[in-house]
Design an enzyme around this catalytic site. Structure first.
Site, PDB file in Angstrom:
ATOM      1  N   ASP A   1      -6.934   1.558  -8.324  1.00  0.00           N
ATOM      2  CA  ASP A   1      -5.581   1.863  -7.858  1.00  0.00           C
ATOM      3  C   ASP A   1      -4.558   0.880  -8.450  1.00  0.00           C
ATOM      4  O   ASP A   1      -4.908  -0.245  -8.768  1.00  0.00           O
ATOM      5  CB  ASP A   1      -5.521   1.862  -6.330  1.00  0.00           C
ATOM      6  CG  ASP A   1      -6.024   0.572  -5.689  1.00  0.00           C
ATOM      7  OD1 ASP A   1      -7.107   0.079  -6.083  1.00  0.00           O
ATOM      8  OD2 ASP A   1      -5.342   0.044  -4.804  1.00  0.00           O
TER       9      ASP A   1
ATOM     10  N   HIS B   1      -3.731  -3.167  -8.405  1.00  0.00           N
ATOM     11  CA  HIS B   1      -5.013  -3.659  -7.896  1.00  0.00           C
ATOM     12  C   HIS B   1      -6.060  -3.635  -9.010  1.00  0.00           C
ATOM     13  O   HIS B   1      -6.883  -4.552  -9.123  1.00  0.00           O
ATOM     14  CB  HIS B   1      -5.445  -2.785  -6.709  1.00  0.00           C
ATOM     15  CG  HIS B   1      -6.427  -3.434  -5.800  1.00  0.00           C
ATOM     16  ND1 HIS B   1      -7.021  -2.755  -4.752  1.00  0.00           N
ATOM     17  CD2 HIS B   1      -6.938  -4.691  -5.744  1.00  0.00           C
ATOM     18  CE1 HIS B   1      -7.842  -3.574  -4.106  1.00  0.00           C
ATOM     19  NE2 HIS B   1      -7.813  -4.748  -4.690  1.00  0.00           N
TER      20      HIS B   1
ATOM     21  N   GLU C   1       0.848  -1.194   0.000  1.00  0.00           N
ATOM     22  CA  GLU C   1       0.000   0.000   0.000  1.00  0.00           C
ATOM     23  C   GLU C   1       0.884   1.244   0.000  1.00  0.00           C
ATOM     24  O   GLU C   1       1.771   1.393   0.844  1.00  0.00           O
ATOM     25  CB  GLU C   1      -0.896   0.024   1.243  1.00  0.00           C
ATOM     26  CG  GLU C   1      -1.990  -1.028   1.252  1.00  0.00           C
ATOM     27  CD  GLU C   1      -3.259  -0.570   0.530  1.00  0.00           C
ATOM     28  OE1 GLU C   1      -3.255   0.559   0.001  1.00  0.00           O
ATOM     29  OE2 GLU C   1      -4.231  -1.348   0.528  1.00  0.00           O
TER      30      GLU C   1
END
Length: 232
Positions: free
Chosen positions: A151, A141, A103
């Site tokens: 994303d 993603h 992330e």
């Protein structure tokens, strides 16, 4: 673990251990063979980190990288973090069991910070080496969930990673082929009704900013992906 090695002299990154309770065993003996890049869609890296550690969220990732380059590890790489959700890549339907999730603190409407990208470029070689993951299996993603996720988005610098053999970017030198068939061969999983979100996901990664109907360049790039890096 894999036979690949981190290049001699490469800078190493030591993430700060910040454990999340949101993880489990990888199912059916799976091991990581995909890396999935995300953005947090939150303004604060620490808020995103803490949410990924909150049992109420039922989500997590292996790593979080702040805009400053600070990196936290939330889940051990051999464990199954809960970052991917519904989606697939090639023949893999349980992406969480087969992947490592990273992330990046970003709202989705801003460039990715230089310090953050440097940290990612330092983190990735070790992951790929430890698990013998090829560069073409570093995906976004949105690649594994077109239409459901967007994303890391069109502002993410995939060519920068590709220049360091940490991702791939095709050259449109091939003759155009069957866009859908070629993207399936590369790894995208979708229904015929998902053409619009598929094209959006593909362009966000490989032709950011391009609009309009599918064209020969799209088809040439898809054919290059299928021929050079077939997944199925």
């Amino acid at each position: 673990m894999g036979s690949r090695a981190v290049p001699r002299g490469a800078r190493r990154l030591t993430p700060v251990w910040h454990p999340s309770d949101n993880f489990g065993q990888r199912r059916l003996g799976a091991r990581p063979d995909i890396v999935v890049i995300h953005y947090t869609a939150m303004a604060s890296a620490t808020a995103a980190r803490d949410w990924l550690c909150n049992p109420a969220s039922e989500v997590s990732a292996h790593y979080v990288i702040a805009r400053t380059g600070q990196c936290w590890q939330l889940v051990r790489e051999d464990m199954r973090a809960w970052h991917a959700g519904r989606g697939a890549w090639g023949s893999i339907n349980d992406v969480n069991s087969h992947s490592i999730g990273i992330e990046l603190a970003n709202t989705g409407a801003e460039p990715f910070a230089e310090a953050q990208m440097r940290s990612l470029e330092t983190l990735l070689p070790g992951i790929l080496a430890r698990w013998d993951i090829p560069a073409h299996r570093v995906i976004g993603h949105s690649d594994m969930a077109p239409g459901r996720k967007i994303d890391p988005g069109p502002m993410f610098d995939w060519p920068r990673l590709a220049d360091k053999d940490l991702a791939v970017c095709p050259e449109p030198g091939h003759a155009p082929g069957d866009f859908h068939a070629d993207l399936r061969r590369f790894g995208y999983v979708f229904s015929e009704a998902q053409h619009a979100p598929l094209l959006a996901a593909f362009r966000a990664r490989f032709r950011p900013g391009v609009q309009g109907p599918i064209d020969d360049t799209d088809a040439r790039l898809a054919r290059a992906l299928a021929e050079r890096w077939p997944t199925v």
